[in-house]
Design a protein around this motif. Sequence first.
Motif, mmCIF file in Angstrom:
data_model
loop_
_atom_site.group_PDB
_atom_site.id
_atom_site.type_symbol
_atom_site.label_atom_id
_atom_site.label_comp_id
_atom_site.label_asym_id
_atom_site.label_seq_id
_atom_site.Cartn_x
_atom_site.Cartn_y
_atom_site.Cartn_z
ATOM 1 N N ASP A 87 0.785 -1.403 -0.170
ATOM 2 C CA ASP A 87 0.047 -0.004 0.024
ATOM 3 C C ASP A 87 0.972 1.347 0.004
ATOM 4 O OD1 ASP A 87 0.769 -0.665 2.560
ATOM 5 O OD2 ASP A 87 -0.862 0.371 3.521
ATOM 6 N N ALA A 88 2.077 1.091 0.040
ATOM 7 C CA ALA A 88 2.902 2.204 0.082
ATOM 8 C C ALA A 88 2.782 2.905 -1.442
ATOM 9 C CB ALA A 88 4.525 1.862 0.580
ATOM 10 N N ASP A 89 2.888 4.201 -1.595
ATOM 11 C CA ASP A 89 2.998 4.864 -2.698
ATOM 12 C C ASP A 89 4.006 6.056 -2.617
ATOM 13 O OD1 ASP A 89 1.633 6.973 -1.467
ATOM 14 O OD2 ASP A 89 -0.101 6.549 -2.582
ATOM 15 N N HIS A 90 4.591 6.386 -1.387
ATOM 16 C CA HIS A 90 5.836 7.238 -1.174
ATOM 17 C C HIS A 90 6.927 6.702 -0.060
ATOM 18 C CE1 HIS A 90 3.278 10.202 -3.010
ATOM 19 N NE2 HIS A 90 4.159 10.990 -3.325
ATOM 20 N N TRP A 91 7.787 7.287 -0.168
ATOM 21 C CA TRP A 91 8.820 7.004 0.839
ATOM 22 C C TRP A 91 9.420 8.397 1.252
ATOM 23 C CZ3 TRP A 91 13.546 9.357 1.365
ATOM 24 C CH2 TRP A 91 14.608 8.699 2.381
ATOM 25 N N GLU A 92 9.352 8.447 2.518
ATOM 26 C CA GLU A 92 10.100 9.940 2.966
ATOM 27 C C GLU A 92 10.484 9.887 4.300
ATOM 28 O OE1 GLU A 92 6.758 12.876 4.078
ATOM 29 O OE2 GLU A 92 5.431 11.250 5.147
ATOM 30 N N MET A 93 11.571 10.860 4.616
ATOM 31 C CA MET A 93 12.258 10.914 5.828
ATOM 32 C C MET A 93 11.657 11.893 6.622
ATOM 33 S SD MET A 93 14.831 10.146 7.527
ATOM 34 C CE MET A 93 16.115 9.334 6.527
ATOM 35 N N THR A 94 11.074 11.540 7.847
ATOM 36 C CA THR A 94 10.619 12.338 8.834
ATOM 37 C C THR A 94 11.626 12.524 10.067
ATOM 38 O OG1 THR A 94 9.945 10.592 10.334
ATOM 39 C CG2 THR A 94 8.433 10.814 8.624
ATOM 40 N N GLU A 95 11.237 13.429 10.804
ATOM 41 C CA GLU A 95 12.164 13.734 12.120
ATOM 42 C C GLU A 95 12.548 12.439 12.782
ATOM 43 O OE1 GLU A 95 7.996 14.629 13.844
ATOM 44 O OE2 GLU A 95 9.048 15.248 11.942
ATOM 45 N N HIS A 96 11.700 11.267 12.811
ATOM 46 C CA HIS A 96 12.036 10.142 13.528
ATOM 47 C C HIS A 96 12.670 9.088 12.766
ATOM 48 C CE1 HIS A 96 9.652 11.834 16.755
ATOM 49 N NE2 HIS A 96 8.793 12.166 15.909
ATOM 50 N N GLY A 97 12.791 9.179 11.388
ATOM 51 C CA GLY A 97 13.603 8.161 10.546
ATOM 52 C C GLY A 97 12.660 8.130 9.317
ATOM 53 N N ALA A 98 13.012 7.377 8.397
ATOM 54 C CA ALA A 98 12.349 6.975 6.947
ATOM 55 C C ALA A 98 11.172 6.211 7.362
ATOM 56 C CB ALA A 98 13.347 6.543 6.129
ATOM 57 N N VAL A 99 10.028 6.529 6.550
ATOM 58 C CA VAL A 99 8.792 5.740 6.584
ATOM 59 C C VAL A 99 8.359 5.451 5.068
ATOM 60 C CG1 VAL A 99 8.199 6.568 8.763
ATOM 61 C CG2 VAL A 99 7.568 7.889 6.965
ATOM 62 N N TRP A 100 7.561 4.310 4.821
ATOM 63 C CA TRP A 100 6.844 4.181 3.777
ATOM 64 C C TRP A 100 5.444 4.689 4.060
ATOM 65 C CZ3 TRP A 100 9.686 2.340 0.155
ATOM 66 C CH2 TRP A 100 10.825 1.398 0.409
ATOM 67 N N ALA A 101 5.166 5.564 2.930
ATOM 68 C CA ALA A 101 3.769 6.214 3.277
ATOM 69 C C ALA A 101 2.747 5.894 1.839
ATOM 70 C CB ALA A 101 4.175 7.635 3.331
ATOM 71 N N THR A 102 1.339 6.430 2.446
ATOM 72 C CA THR A 102 0.349 6.199 1.491
ATOM 73 C C THR A 102 -0.242 7.619 1.461
ATOM 74 O OG1 THR A 102 -1.469 4.713 0.655
ATOM 75 C CG2 THR A 102 -1.319 5.388 2.936
ATOM 76 N N THR A 103 -0.697 7.845 0.281
ATOM 77 C CA THR A 103 -1.481 9.148 0.202
ATOM 78 C C THR A 103 -2.917 9.243 0.602
ATOM 79 O OG1 THR A 103 -0.078 9.677 -1.674
ATOM 80 C CG2 THR A 103 -2.114 11.004 -1.325
ATOM 81 N N GLY A 104 -3.508 10.325 1.238
ATOM 82 C CA GLY A 104 -4.780 10.021 1.411
ATOM 83 C C GLY A 104 -5.290 11.551 1.703
ATOM 84 N N GLU A 105 -6.607 11.597 1.959
ATOM 85 C CA GLU A 105 -7.233 13.134 2.025
ATOM 86 C C GLU A 105 -7.591 13.395 3.494
ATOM 87 O OE1 GLU A 105 -10.600 13.170 -0.415
ATOM 88 O OE2 GLU A 105 -9.174 13.657 -2.424
ATOM 89 N N VAL A 106 -7.232 14.566 3.885
ATOM 90 C CA VAL A 106 -7.688 15.029 5.299
ATOM 91 C C VAL A 106 -8.929 15.869 4.976
ATOM 92 C CG1 VAL A 106 -7.014 16.384 7.481
ATOM 93 C CG2 VAL A 106 -5.410 14.596 6.069
ATOM 94 N N ALA A 107 -9.887 16.074 5.692
ATOM 95 C CA ALA A 107 -11.025 17.203 5.516
ATOM 96 C C ALA A 107 -10.900 17.694 6.655
ATOM 97 C CB ALA A 107 -12.072 16.528 5.104
ATOM 98 N N GLY A 108 -11.326 19.192 6.672
ATOM 99 C CA GLY A 108 -11.466 19.891 7.719
ATOM 100 C C GLY A 108 -12.335 20.976 7.790
ATOM 101 N N LEU A 109 -12.286 22.052 8.510
ATOM 102 C CA LEU A 109 -13.444 23.225 8.573
ATOM 103 C C LEU A 109 -12.339 24.311 8.954
ATOM 104 C CD1 LEU A 109 -16.394 23.556 8.263
ATOM 105 C CD2 LEU A 109 -16.897 23.249 10.555
ATOM 106 N N ARG A 110 -12.779 25.180 8.022
ATOM 107 C CA ARG A 110 -11.790 26.529 8.515
ATOM 108 C C ARG A 110 -12.590 27.311 9.610
ATOM 109 N NH1 ARG A 110 -10.651 26.057 2.968
ATOM 110 N NH2 ARG A 110 -8.281 25.978 2.482
ATOM 111 N N ASP A 111 -11.802 28.436 10.108
ATOM 112 C CA ASP A 111 -12.614 29.112 11.165
ATOM 113 C C ASP A 111 -13.890 29.769 10.521
ATOM 114 O OD1 ASP A 111 -10.752 28.406 13.150
ATOM 115 O OD2 ASP A 111 -9.477 30.328 12.806
ATOM 116 N N ASN A 112 -13.905 30.067 9.523
ATOM 117 C CA ASN A 112 -15.214 30.948 8.722
ATOM 118 C C ASN A 112 -16.331 29.728 8.265
ATOM 119 O OD1 ASN A 112 -14.103 29.656 6.564
ATOM 120 N ND2 ASN A 112 -13.493 31.777 5.317
#
Length: 73
Positions: A13-38
């Motif tokens: 399920d990994a579609d990306h590799w990236e380095m984080t502050e804790h080390g390298a990770v395999w990652a997958t892309t997803g959507e995050v939904a939210g609500l602005r203050d307005n």
Amino acid sequence: MNPNVDWSEAPVDADHWEMTEHGAVWATTGEVAGLRDNGEEFVVNALFPCGDDYAPSFGWPHGQMLDSATPRP
């Protein structure tokens, strides 16, 4: 991007590799939904780690997060 990433080691399920502050990770892309203050809704794409294990660094310097996200070919 890290040209040395060995995708044969990646979880299915990994579609990306990236380095984080804790080390390298395999990652997958997803959507995050939210609500602005307005009250306006928004959706953004984000990378989420796959599983609990870290990925190999493939020679990328630990702590160098900028420009590390490498998409699966």
